[in-house]
Every structure is written in C-alpha cells, then in structure tokens.
Enzyme design. Structure first.
Site, PDB file in Angstrom:
ATOM      1  N   LYS A  80       0.862  -1.193   0.000  1.00  0.00           N
ATOM      2  CA  LYS A  80       0.000   0.000   0.000  1.00  0.00           C
ATOM      3  C   LYS A  80       0.890   1.232   0.000  1.00  0.00           C
ATOM      4  CE  LYS A  80      -1.878   2.525   3.124  1.00  0.00           C
ATOM      5  NZ  LYS A  80      -1.690   3.819   2.417  1.00  0.00           N
TER       6      LYS A  80
ATOM      7  N   GLU B  67      11.050   1.885   9.119  1.00  0.00           N
ATOM      8  CA  GLU B  67      12.053   2.835   8.601  1.00  0.00           C
ATOM      9  C   GLU B  67      11.422   4.212   8.701  1.00  0.00           C
ATOM     10  OE1 GLU B  67      14.599   1.028   8.087  1.00  0.00           O
ATOM     11  OE2 GLU B  67      13.608  -0.904   7.801  1.00  0.00           O
TER      12      GLU B  67
ATOM     13  N   CYS C  99      14.465  11.241   3.979  1.00  0.00           N
ATOM     14  CA  CYS C  99      14.668  10.925   5.400  1.00  0.00           C
ATOM     15  C   CYS C  99      16.106  11.194   5.843  1.00  0.00           C
ATOM     16  CB  CYS C  99      14.299   9.475   5.663  1.00  0.00           C
ATOM     17  SG  CYS C  99      15.176   8.331   4.567  1.00  0.00           S
TER      18      CYS C  99
ATOM     19  N   GLU D 173      11.645  17.108  12.690  1.00  0.00           N
ATOM     20  CA  GLU D 173      11.941  16.943  11.254  1.00  0.00           C
ATOM     21  C   GLU D 173      11.167  17.992  10.443  1.00  0.00           C
ATOM     22  OE1 GLU D 173      10.401  13.330   9.411  1.00  0.00           O
ATOM     23  OE2 GLU D 173      12.280  13.090   8.293  1.00  0.00           O
TER      24      GLU D 173
HETATM   25  P1  NAD Z   1       3.228   8.364   6.929  1.00  0.00           P
HETATM   26  O1  NAD Z   1       3.657   7.698   8.171  1.00  0.00           O
HETATM   27  O2  NAD Z   1       2.140   9.340   6.985  1.00  0.00           O
HETATM   28  O3  NAD Z   1       2.788   7.253   5.844  1.00  0.00           O
HETATM   29  C1  NAD Z   1       3.617   6.170   5.461  1.00  0.00           C
HETATM   30  C2  NAD Z   1       2.732   5.012   5.023  1.00  0.00           C
HETATM   31  O4  NAD Z   1       2.099   4.437   6.170  1.00  0.00           O
HETATM   32  C3  NAD Z   1       1.587   5.422   4.103  1.00  0.00           C
HETATM   33  O5  NAD Z   1       1.355   4.392   3.173  1.00  0.00           O
HETATM   34  C4  NAD Z   1       0.437   5.588   5.052  1.00  0.00           C
HETATM   35  O6  NAD Z   1      -0.825   5.489   4.424  1.00  0.00           O
HETATM   36  C5  NAD Z   1       0.677   4.467   6.030  1.00  0.00           C
HETATM   37  N1  NAD Z   1       0.127   4.661   7.370  1.00  0.00           N
HETATM   38  C6  NAD Z   1       0.074   5.806   8.078  1.00  0.00           C
HETATM   39  N2  NAD Z   1      -0.477   5.578   9.295  1.00  0.00           N
HETATM   40  C7  NAD Z   1      -0.746   4.247   9.359  1.00  0.00           C
HETATM   41  C8  NAD Z   1      -1.305   3.388  10.355  1.00  0.00           C
HETATM   42  N3  NAD Z   1      -1.696   3.849  11.525  1.00  0.00           N
HETATM   43  N4  NAD Z   1      -1.418   2.079  10.077  1.00  0.00           N
HETATM   44  C9  NAD Z   1      -1.022   1.589   8.884  1.00  0.00           C
HETATM   45  N5  NAD Z   1      -0.501   2.351   7.896  1.00  0.00           N
HETATM   46  C10 NAD Z   1      -0.355   3.666   8.141  1.00  0.00           C
HETATM   47  O7  NAD Z   1       4.574   8.987   6.342  1.00  0.00           O
HETATM   48  P2  NAD Z   1       4.749   9.917   5.074  1.00  0.00           P
HETATM   49  O8  NAD Z   1       4.261  11.271   5.383  1.00  0.00           O
HETATM   50  O9  NAD Z   1       4.269   9.208   3.850  1.00  0.00           O
HETATM   51  O10 NAD Z   1       6.338   9.925   4.931  1.00  0.00           O
HETATM   52  C11 NAD Z   1       7.182  10.872   5.449  1.00  0.00           C
HETATM   53  C12 NAD Z   1       8.011  10.261   6.551  1.00  0.00           C
HETATM   54  O11 NAD Z   1       8.663   9.087   6.082  1.00  0.00           O
HETATM   55  C13 NAD Z   1       9.127  11.192   7.002  1.00  0.00           C
HETATM   56  O12 NAD Z   1       9.199  11.202   8.410  1.00  0.00           O
HETATM   57  C14 NAD Z   1      10.383  10.556   6.417  1.00  0.00           C
HETATM   58  O13 NAD Z   1      11.562  10.851   7.105  1.00  0.00           O
HETATM   59  C15 NAD Z   1      10.029   9.109   6.482  1.00  0.00           C
HETATM   60  N6  NAD Z   1      10.840   8.318   5.560  1.00  0.00           N
HETATM   61  C16 NAD Z   1      11.734   7.426   6.086  1.00  0.00           C
HETATM   62  C17 NAD Z   1      12.549   6.689   5.248  1.00  0.00           C
HETATM   63  C18 NAD Z   1      13.534   5.701   5.808  1.00  0.00           C
HETATM   64  O14 NAD Z   1      14.032   4.863   5.034  1.00  0.00           O
HETATM   65  N7  NAD Z   1      13.858   5.742   7.091  1.00  0.00           N
HETATM   66  C19 NAD Z   1      12.446   6.852   3.864  1.00  0.00           C
HETATM   67  C20 NAD Z   1      11.505   7.754   3.350  1.00  0.00           C
HETATM   68  C21 NAD Z   1      10.703   8.480   4.221  1.00  0.00           C
END
Ligand code: NAD
Length: 488
Positions: A182, A257, A291, A391
C-alpha cells in the site's frame, strides 16, 4: 478488467489483487493531486478492511507455490520486471513528477533506482545460504535454514513512491514471501503502474498485490489482519508507533524505517567548497523531502562566516519551479506539508532564529498554483528549539555555530532521531571517533548523502527498528529454522 477507466476526465484506478484489477467493493475514491499545479490527475480506491482481506487471502494462497520455486526463477521474474520498468522509464518518471513533484531528472534517478533494487535482490538468488553445524550427539547434524515468513505487508511513504515499493518488494519476493503493497494515499499511481508491468512480466497471480487507501483505514486493516507475519513500513514516527501498538496483539514482526533529523557537522579543517556543495545537495534534493536530508548544521565558529557566505549564495542561486523543466527544487508535496514548513519557520523566528535567506511561501507567477516554499537558511541559537529537534522535511535548514568538534558531536547526539549524519573533517582521528560516538545509523564523511543498494540503511532510536538493503536487509525477509538430523 482494465487497470483504469476515465471518469470525469481523469483516470480512475482499481486495486490489483490476485493478478486482476478490481473495484467491486469500492465505495469511495481518493483524489490524487499534482503538487506543482494543484490539478487532480487521477482517483484511486479508498480501500476498506474487505479489500485488505481479499488482498491478503490472495497473497496467502499464492505463497506456498511461490516459495517452492527455485530462487533463480523468482529472480528471473524480478529481473524481467526491472527490464520493463527501465523500458518505461520516461513514462514512469513523468508519473512520479506528476504525483510527487520532484524534478524530472531526479524522478529518472528514482526509476533507475527502482529497477536497481529489484536487480540487486535478484542477484542474491544463488546466495540464500544456511548453516550446517556439528551436533554434540553422534551421527547427527544441525541444519539452520532460511525460509520465507509467508505474507508481507509493505507500507510506503510519498517521497519515493516507486523506489520504496521496490526496496521492499525485491527482497521480500526473492526470499519467497508474497506481498501486499500500500503506497501513501497521495502517491499511489507509480506502484499501481508497476503492478501492471508485473502482469506483462508474467508474475503468478497473488504474488504481488497493490491496493490503495488511507493509512488509518486500509493501512491499519492490513496491519491488524491475522494473515501477514511481517509488516514493513517506511514512513513517519507517528505511524511507526501506531503500527507497533497494533501489531503487538499478534506479536507480528516489524521493520520500521522512520523519520530523521540529520546533523551536518563542518569542522574547522573541512574542505569548505566540498562541504557547501554537499550541504546544498543533501538539503534541497527532492525539495528537502528525504529521510536522510541535512536537517540542522553545526559549523565551527572559525570558518562559519566563510562557510555561510558561500552556502547562502548557493542557496539563493537555486532555481525553484516547474519540475518538468530543468530546475533544482520543485514544490512541496501537499498543502498540509507546506503549512507545516511555514509554521516551523515562523515559530523558529518567534523563538529568536534569524533568516539569512528565504523564509516565505512562493505564491506569484509560476508559483501561483501548487505548494511552493523558498529555499531557506536560518541561524539558530539553541539546540532545544523545535527547528533543531523536529523533522522539517522541506527546503529549510537551521545553522548553529560551535566552538569545537566535541560540541558539534554533543549537539548532534542531542536528538530523538538516529538515522543519518554528515561530518566534514580531514582529521582521521575524528573520523574514527564517529563510529562509536556519533549515534546515527548512516554516517556520511566528506560527501553528500545517497545510500548504496548493497549497504545497510537503518535508523537508530526513534528513526526506526529494522534496516533495509544489502545482505542484512534481505535477511529480514527470512525466518530461520533449525533442524536436528539424526542418522544413526
Ligand atoms: P506516513 O507515516 O504518513 O505514511 C507512510 C505510510 O504508512 C503510508 O502508506 C500511510 O498510508 C501508512 N500509514 C500511516 N499511518 C498508518 C497506520 N496507523 N497504520 C497503517 N498504515 C499507516 O509517512 P509519510 O508522510 O508518507 O512519509 C514521510 C516520513 O517518512 C518522514 O518522516 C520521512 O523521514 C520518512 N521516511 C523514512 C525513510 C527511511 O528509510 N527511514 C524513507 C523515506 C521516508
């Protein structure tokens, strides 16, 4: 059924479940916006718990036969998909630009990286080794074998919608798991288009399933469902914690991650030109939405004036605009993301930060539509300020002067996060100290960010539990079984 139809002038996509495109149970749809123009470019299903169930049941049914294939056959399918992705590089890059907003040349890099993740996983097919160890009993051997977990759920962030999918899918499938992916609800299109290419590559039905919906709806339902054994998330700390709680009931395995707040330390002996170039690239690539981005800088006071003079000049020279043109910086991804960046800068200024350049939204001319923010540099006076601790994930960087290298290290470590860090120094003894003293999982010394597919990308502390890429990343997609074979 086809992958999509045109409804009200824009493509309406379906879920990809068990090798079929389906929207039989979909009642609501999510609009996908182009961040550079604000235009609605597609709609996708707002998936429900029923959709989660259908996708997971399909993945479970397909898994035993998939795992029974010789790994090289799974690898050949991954390579075929990688080839198709590269053949469609131009179309997929433009789709990434349209749904996510990064400049086209960066999107091309992302699509090449997507194929590379799959090819790298495929290369491991002949290296899925175990151990044979002697037993303490006569006529007995102990075998430790690596076998798949079963069904994996992959949840990805919006900043690299294609590459993050492949980073999970490649090793998960190579190891013999099947997967339900997803993407973030704002950037679901690349994953669905890659799923379509998997049909052309002849993937067996149910091995790869791509569904769309919100995190709190479909995402949460996928995590709660009893079928998946391993949940792998790339996303926010907030989502990581929610998933940790929800997965506790079934003791599911997690790879999380999460976000980062990378410090960028410039010592007094640094190559200033190289540090400036790396600081720019590591902050403003993908509009600061990576990230591992440079999120806060600690510059030695002896060279701070020279560094800041060159750095601010370079930031002022960045071209912000239409990501399909040759620009350095595209739009922020969404209106809430833009609001967050604006709020963080305003709060920092209210707490005493000074703006050296930027500091505002861009709203005129080419920037009248979409979500734009000026590349911004601030001075910060206190490491406890929110701009030094939270962040930003945008084109904004705060800078603090430090009196020596030790102060830089100490302030860098004063953080909840532990993903990446940058250090510019020529002193080998300082470099050696970083290994133990800098509490981050990925440290870049005298170079900009950019992780290698065969290395290990892992956050410490609130930046996650898990780690991806290379042999350790692949190992996470296996469980180990120990077999005592007595042949007396
Ligand atoms: P997000 O947490 O809002 O969403 C990430 C994914 O998780 C999406 O598919 C979302 O729909 C899903 N999701 C959100 N809440 C959920 C829940 N309660 N249960 C199940 N699924 C859920 O993050 P975002 O805004 O898409 O991404 C930005 C963040 O991602 C930043 O903090 C960035 O640093 C981090 N990031 C980390 C890495 C890494 O490798 N460490 C890489 C890229 C981005």
């Amino acid at each position: 059924m086809a992958m999509k139809d045109i409804v009200n002038g824009v493509p309406r996509y379906r879920h990809f479940i068990n090798g079929q495109w389906t929207d039989a149970t979909v009642k609501e749809w999510i609009e996908v916006e182009n961040p550079a123009t604000g235009a609605i470019i597609a709609t996708v299903p707002k998936g429900s718990a029923d959709d989660a169930d259908r996708a997971l049941v399909a993945a479970q049914a397909a898994q035993p036969a998939w795992e029974a294939l010789p790994p090289i056959e799974r690898a050949n399918l991954l390579k075929a998909l990688a080839r198709l992705i590269l053949e469609n590089r131009d179309r997929l890059s433009r789709l990434v630009v349209a749904e996510q907003g990064k400049p086209l040349q960066e999107a091309r890099g992302e699509i090449e990286g997507t194929a590379l993740y799959l090819n790298h996983a495929a290369e491991e097919a002949r290296r899925i080794t175990g151990d044979i160890i002697p037993s303490d009993m006569a006529d007995e051997q102990i075998w430790i074998q690596r076998v798949a977990h079963g069904v994996v759920v992959g949840l990805t962030a919006w900043n690299y919608p294609a590459a993050l999918m492949a980073r999970k899918m490649g090793p998960a499938l190579l190891a013999g798991n099947t997967i339900v992916i997803k993407s973030h609800e704002g950037t679901p299109l690349s994953a669905l288009e890659i799923a379509q290419l998997s049909v052309q590559a002849d993937f067996p039905p149910g091995v790869l399933n791509a569904v769309s919906g919100t995190g709190e709806g479909l995402g949460a339902a996928l995590v709660k469902h009893p079928i998946p054994r391993l949940i792998t998330l790339t996303g926010s700390v907030r989502a990581g914690k929610e998933i940790f709680r929800s997965a506790a009931d079934d003791l599911k395995l997690l790879r999380l991650e999460l976000g980062g707040k990378a410090p960028f330390i410039v010592a007094e002996d640094a190559d200033i030109g190289a540090a400036v170039r790396a600081a720019i690239l590591s902050r403003f690539e993908n509009c600061g939405q990576i990230c591992i981005c440079n999120e806060r800088m600690y510059v030695h006071e002896k060279i701070a004036d020279e560094f800041l003079d060159k750095f601010v000049k370079a930031v002022k020279g960045l071209k912000v605009g239409d990501p399909l043109a040759m620009v350095d910086v595209g739009p922020k991804f969404s209106a809430p993301e833009l609001d967050k960046v604006e709020r963080m800068v305003n709060d920092a200024v209210a707490s005493g930060a000074q703006i050296l350049t930027g500091g505002k939204r861009l709203t005129e001319g080419d920037h009248a539509r979409g979500h734009w923010y000026e590349p911004t540099v601030l001075t910060a006076t206190d490491n406890r300020m929110a701009i030094m601790q939270d962040e930003v994930f945008g084109p904004v960087v705060p800078v603090m002067k430090v009196t020596d290298f030790d102060e830089g290290l100490r302030l860098a470590n004063e953080s909840r996060y532990g993903l990446s860090a940058y250090v510019f120094t020529k002193d080998m003894r300082r470099m050696m100290r970083l290994v133990r003293e800098l509490k981050f999982g990925e440290i870049y010394v005298n170079r900009p960010g950019g992780d290698a597919v065969h290395a290990h990308h892992a956050g410490l502390r609130h930046s996650g539990i898990g780690g991806e890429d290379g042999k350790y990343g692949l190992d996470a997609y296996f469980q180990k079984k120990t077999i005592y074979v007595n042949y007396a």
